[in-house]
Design an enzyme around this catalytic site. Structure first.
Site, PDB file in Angstrom:
ATOM      1  N   ASP A 261      59.692 -92.146  10.543  1.00  0.00           N
ATOM      2  CA  ASP A 261      60.636 -92.051   9.722  1.00  0.00           C
ATOM      3  C   ASP A 261      60.823 -93.471   8.962  1.00  0.00           C
ATOM      4  O   ASP A 261      60.711 -94.436   9.566  1.00  0.00           O
ATOM      5  CB  ASP A 261      61.809 -91.663  10.338  1.00  0.00           C
ATOM      6  CG  ASP A 261      62.068 -90.283  11.133  1.00  0.00           C
ATOM      7  OD1 ASP A 261      63.149 -89.744  10.694  1.00  0.00           O
ATOM      8  OD2 ASP A 261      60.990 -89.768  11.179  1.00  0.00           O
TER       9      ASP A 261
ATOM     10  N   TRP B  67      68.519 -89.312   6.942  1.00  0.00           N
ATOM     11  CA  TRP B  67      69.745 -89.442   7.877  1.00  0.00           C
ATOM     12  C   TRP B  67      70.214 -90.615   8.022  1.00  0.00           C
ATOM     13  O   TRP B  67      70.892 -91.012   9.252  1.00  0.00           O
ATOM     14  CB  TRP B  67      69.089 -88.917   9.031  1.00  0.00           C
ATOM     15  CG  TRP B  67      67.915 -89.284   9.735  1.00  0.00           C
ATOM     16  CD1 TRP B  67      66.736 -88.867   9.405  1.00  0.00           C
ATOM     17  CD2 TRP B  67      67.683 -90.370  10.646  1.00  0.00           C
ATOM     18  NE1 TRP B  67      65.696 -89.569  10.136  1.00  0.00           N
ATOM     19  CE2 TRP B  67      66.588 -90.587  10.859  1.00  0.00           C
ATOM     20  CE3 TRP B  67      68.669 -91.027  11.444  1.00  0.00           C
ATOM     21  CZ2 TRP B  67      65.907 -91.495  12.033  1.00  0.00           C
ATOM     22  CZ3 TRP B  67      68.212 -92.179  12.232  1.00  0.00           C
ATOM     23  CH2 TRP B  67      66.965 -92.127  12.557  1.00  0.00           C
TER      24      TRP B  67
ATOM     25  N   ASP C 283      55.589 -89.468  13.573  1.00  0.00           N
ATOM     26  CA  ASP C 283      57.096 -89.290  13.424  1.00  0.00           C
ATOM     27  C   ASP C 283      57.711 -90.673  13.074  1.00  0.00           C
ATOM     28  O   ASP C 283      58.865 -91.124  13.521  1.00  0.00           O
ATOM     29  CB  ASP C 283      57.904 -88.831  14.974  1.00  0.00           C
ATOM     30  CG  ASP C 283      59.398 -88.504  14.603  1.00  0.00           C
ATOM     31  OD1 ASP C 283      60.163 -88.287  15.582  1.00  0.00           O
ATOM     32  OD2 ASP C 283      59.776 -88.079  13.675  1.00  0.00           O
TER      33      ASP C 283
END
Lengths: 523, 269
Positions: free
Chosen positions: A295, A232, A293
């Site tokens: 990323d 993303w 989490d």
């Protein structure tokens, strides 16, 4: 077509052939791609603004949107500024006066899904006479740069199972590269390349290998099918090596790794792909079997610098997990890393850069306190590299969190998290802009911030570093010493990256803050 | 987020309910089973307990162990509060959990209401304690009193009994959260000691702050706006309060009564 080309005045023809993007650093009056150039330095070669005069910087215009979650980085081409407004609107402004020229919005379903991130957009790409935008419901759209007329609109992925797009696309020669969001909904991530003329998909790289493919043995059972690995954030490009560099996000479910034993490649990794085919050249995984989490959707910054007496082609990244990494961008070889923020999860990294994880740092039912929080020591907002100082500037979040683990089951289009997190925010947290030696990560200076930031930084040839804060400050620091030289209270949180451009030789600096886009210049 | 709420309503309820129709329509909370409530308890502990207490007895946030919750008179309202929070009162929305999980949490919260926790003291005697102890010098209740400390007219609706007790015996441990929307977790009324470059020393409270400026109220209530470059010293006295502790000034029963009085202050109900 020919008639149109003749009647356009040069001042308004926004033609950006690939050649201009390749040499973007030679025209500092424009800002032609998300990170300034393909190496993602986010460095402006404009030097009119200096530590001596920046105290006189003042706003010249503001553009306001209807929405407070503005995270756009503007693009400036020959007097036109392209911004995006949440959720997926593209607006062209006169860069001199801020007056809107055209605006385009997609028609999206009212129940468009955005699971785990705000309904926002981080910017466009330009190539030839087109502007490219990714929409929240996972379409890639090409617009005419002069008028905003639709050229083509293709579906990249199915939003109803959680795929979305918030990133600025990356336009290279004849192709536009995009990634997707949605790992909090258990999507299977990928990076796509599309033909700029037709919108036809040229290749796809799945970030989670299917059964039998290389790397699939790092996923237990069928967990790869809902493995996450979002893509993303806009990556970088080395045209000499023909490699695209892209960060990959967390595995799913985020906080409960029981159903996905193994390292979970290529989540929380940097991949280098051959731009012609999308095939994997190399990968480096920062956080194997992540359950926090963390990323790796941060900007990969391409730097050529001397290490041990030899000039190396490097890619440097400040990772969410609190380590700053220096890799060889030709081979992916791990060279060195250094902690740049507080972390309590790793004893150290081994000789190949793999973390030696401390016991009792995983999420648990009763809660486990770990630094950094899930948002990480830094996040998507851009760092900046200055070839003048050799320093890597990064906005840092210093915040711990209590991580929880719980059972979960996959359902299409729903959160697939397996737990939760309570951050120790407020007076227990802080932020900073830090300057690191780019080849080592060694701290050179830091400027403290009141709270963990969501704003990127921009370094300039004039010797300044611009940054923003959650409390609305947009400020300039001395690039060598870190001393604060100027600040302006915008009245809204700064959750975007600054850019710089010039008109008639006058340097401008632009930043989205609150629901506005602010532009500054000297009187 | 309200889009998702509306979509959920339309899926789970047969028709938009009027009060009369509610008992006829499927109640998602009534449809929850024991496993749902168990899961709801786990989710509550992970996402809600920090403010509402491990057993829902309240803390920084109000007690939920009551049969009627002012902001959640029915199931859909409770769902909405959990999903969206109450931003003006400092409650965040539960972005991390999906619709089915929100109903599980709602069911668990409703189950807490069947055991009502009542402070043990007497509110009328507590009102006399409040007057004798001189609280009105710094606090306002229903329009009367000083303005140095927080207004208490609705403090019983926002804070649990345990938090109220702590704020009297150890005020530094229970500073209220600031309610600026972009400032999650910052303490209001944080004591701050400043020394200006001109040598002037002041003790007061932080009103707001950023990397460059400090908005400050001195102990007499006067307001100051500082550029941090003009301050030689900025000392934040975490875990402290300008309010003294009343632990030694009140007997145990006086304390119980005062807590009961504060718990009875629920603003306009």
């Amino acid at each position: 077509m020919l008639v149109c080309a003749i009647t356009l005045t040069p001042a308004l023809s926004a033609q950006v052939p690939y050649d201009r993007l390749l040499r973007a650093d030679r025209e500092p009056a424009n800002w032609l791609t998300y990170s300034g150039d393909y190496r993602s330095h986010r460095f402006s070669r404009l030097d009119q603004l200096t530590p001596e005069n920046v105290a006189r910087l003042r706003p010249v215009w503001v553009h306001q949107t209807d929405n407070s979650k503005v995270e756009t980085t503007p693009i400036v081409v020959d007097g036109l500024m392209y911004v995006t407004e949440p959720p997926s609107t593209v607006t062209a402004l006169d860069a001199r006066t801020g007056r809107p020229l055209w605006s385009w919005s997609p028609t999206m379903p009212k129940d468009v899904l955005y699971l785990g991130f705000p309904p926002t957009n981080r910017g466009v790409a330009v190539l030839d006479s087109m502007v490219f935008v990714g929409t929240l419901d996972a379409h890639l759209v090409a617009l005419d740069a002069r008028s905003g007329a639709l050229r083509w609109d293709i579906v990249v992925a199915d939003n109803s199972v959680g795929y979305a797009m918030t990133l600025a696309p990356l336009a290279i020669d004849g192709k536009v590269i995009v990634g997707v969001s949605g790992a909090e909904a258990g999507i299977r991530g990928f990076i796509d390349a599309y033909d700029v003329e037709s919108g036809e998909r040229l290749w796809r790289f799945w970030t989670v290998p299917a059964a039998g493919e290389p790397g699939s043995d790092t996923w237990g059972g069928d967990s790869w099918q809902t493995g996450g690995g979002s893509t993303w954030l806009t990556g970088s490009y080395d045209p000499d090596l023909g490699l695209i560099y892209w960060g990959i996000g967390n595995p799913a479910p985020d906080w409960n790794g029981d159903s996905r034993p193994g390292d979970n490649l290529y989540t929380c990794s940097l991949v280098a792909l051959h731009e012609a085919t999308g095939e994997l050249a190399w990968y480096f995984q920062f956080t194997p079997h992540d359950t926090h989490d963390w990323d790796a959707n941060q900007i990969p910054v391409l730097v050529d610098a001397e290490i041990a007496g030899r000039t190396r082609r490097l890619v440097v990244m400040a990772n969410r997990n609190a380590f700053y990494y220096v890799l060889d961008r030709t081979t992916g070889e791990y060279l060195r890393a250094r902690q740049y923020a507080k972390q309590t999860w790793a004893e150290r990294l081994d000789a190949r850069g793999r973390p030696i994880v401390l016991p009792k740092t995983e999420p648990s039912e009763e809660g486990t306190l770990v630094w950094p929080s899930l948002q990480g020591a830094t996040n998507w907002f851009s760092p900046s590299y200055s070839p003048s100082t050799g320093l890597f500037y990064v906005a840092v979040r210093e915040m711990g969190a209590v991580y929880y683990k719980s059972e979960t089951a996959y359902r299409p289009g729903a959160f697939f998290l397996g737990g939760g997190e309570q951050a120790l925010s407020g007076d227990h947290a802080s932020g900073a802009v830090r300057a690191l030696r780019s080849t080592s990560g060694e701290l050179v200076w830091e400027f403290p911030l009141h709270s963990p930031p969501w704003a990127g930084v921009l370094a300039t040839a004039g010797g300044l570093v611009f940054g923003g804060s959650e409390e609305g400050n947009f400020f300039a620091l001395d690039a060598v010493s870190g001393q604060a030289l100027w600040q302006f209270q915008t009245g809204g949180p700064v959750r975007a990256n600054p850019i710089s451009y010039a008109l008639d030789g006058v340097q401008h600096v632009a930043i989205a803050a609150g629901r506005g886009l602010f532009v500054f210049a000297l009187p | 987020m309200s889009r998702t709420f509306l979509a959920c309503l339309s899926v789970l309820l047969v028709a938009v309910p009027s009060r009369a129709q509610e008992t006829e329509d499927k109640d998602p909370i009534a449809a929850l089973g024991p496993a749902d409530l168990e899961h709801g308890k786990l989710l509550f502990r992970a996402h809600c307990a920090r403010c509402h207490g491990y057993e829902g007895q309240g803390g920084e946030g109000p007690s939920l162990a009551r049969p009627n919750l002012r902001n959640a008179p029915d199931g859909p309202a409770l769902f909405g509060v959990i999903q969206n929070g109450i931003p003006t009162r400092g409650m965040p929305g539960a972005w991390q959990i999906g619709d089915r999980e929100i109903w599980q949490v709602a069911g668990y919260v409703r189950s807490l209401g069947r055991s009502t926790v009542v402070p043990s003291g007497d509110a009328e005697r507590g009102r006399a304690v409040y007057e004798r102890a001189g609280c009105a010098a710094c606090h306002t209740v229903r329009g009367a009193g000083g303005a140095l400390g927080p207004e208490l007219s609705a403090v019983g609706a926002s804070r649990g009994a345990g938090y109220l007790r702590e704020s009297i015996v150890d005020p530094g441990a229970a500073l209220p959260p600031a309610l600026w929307p972009e400032a999650p977790g910052f303490s209001d009324y944080l004591p701050v000691r400043v020394v200006t470059r001109a040598g002037r020393e002041m003790l007061g409270m932080r009103v707001n702050e950023d990397a460059f400026t400090l908005q400050f109220r001195d102990a007499a209530g006067g307001f100051h706006s500082f550029d941090k470059r003009d301050l030689k010293t900025l000392e934040k006295q975490t875990r402290m309060s300008l309010m003294p502790s009343y632990a030694n000034a009140l007997s145990a029963s006086e304390l119980d009564d005062l807590v009961a009085y504060l718990a009875s202050l629920r603003g306009r109900e």
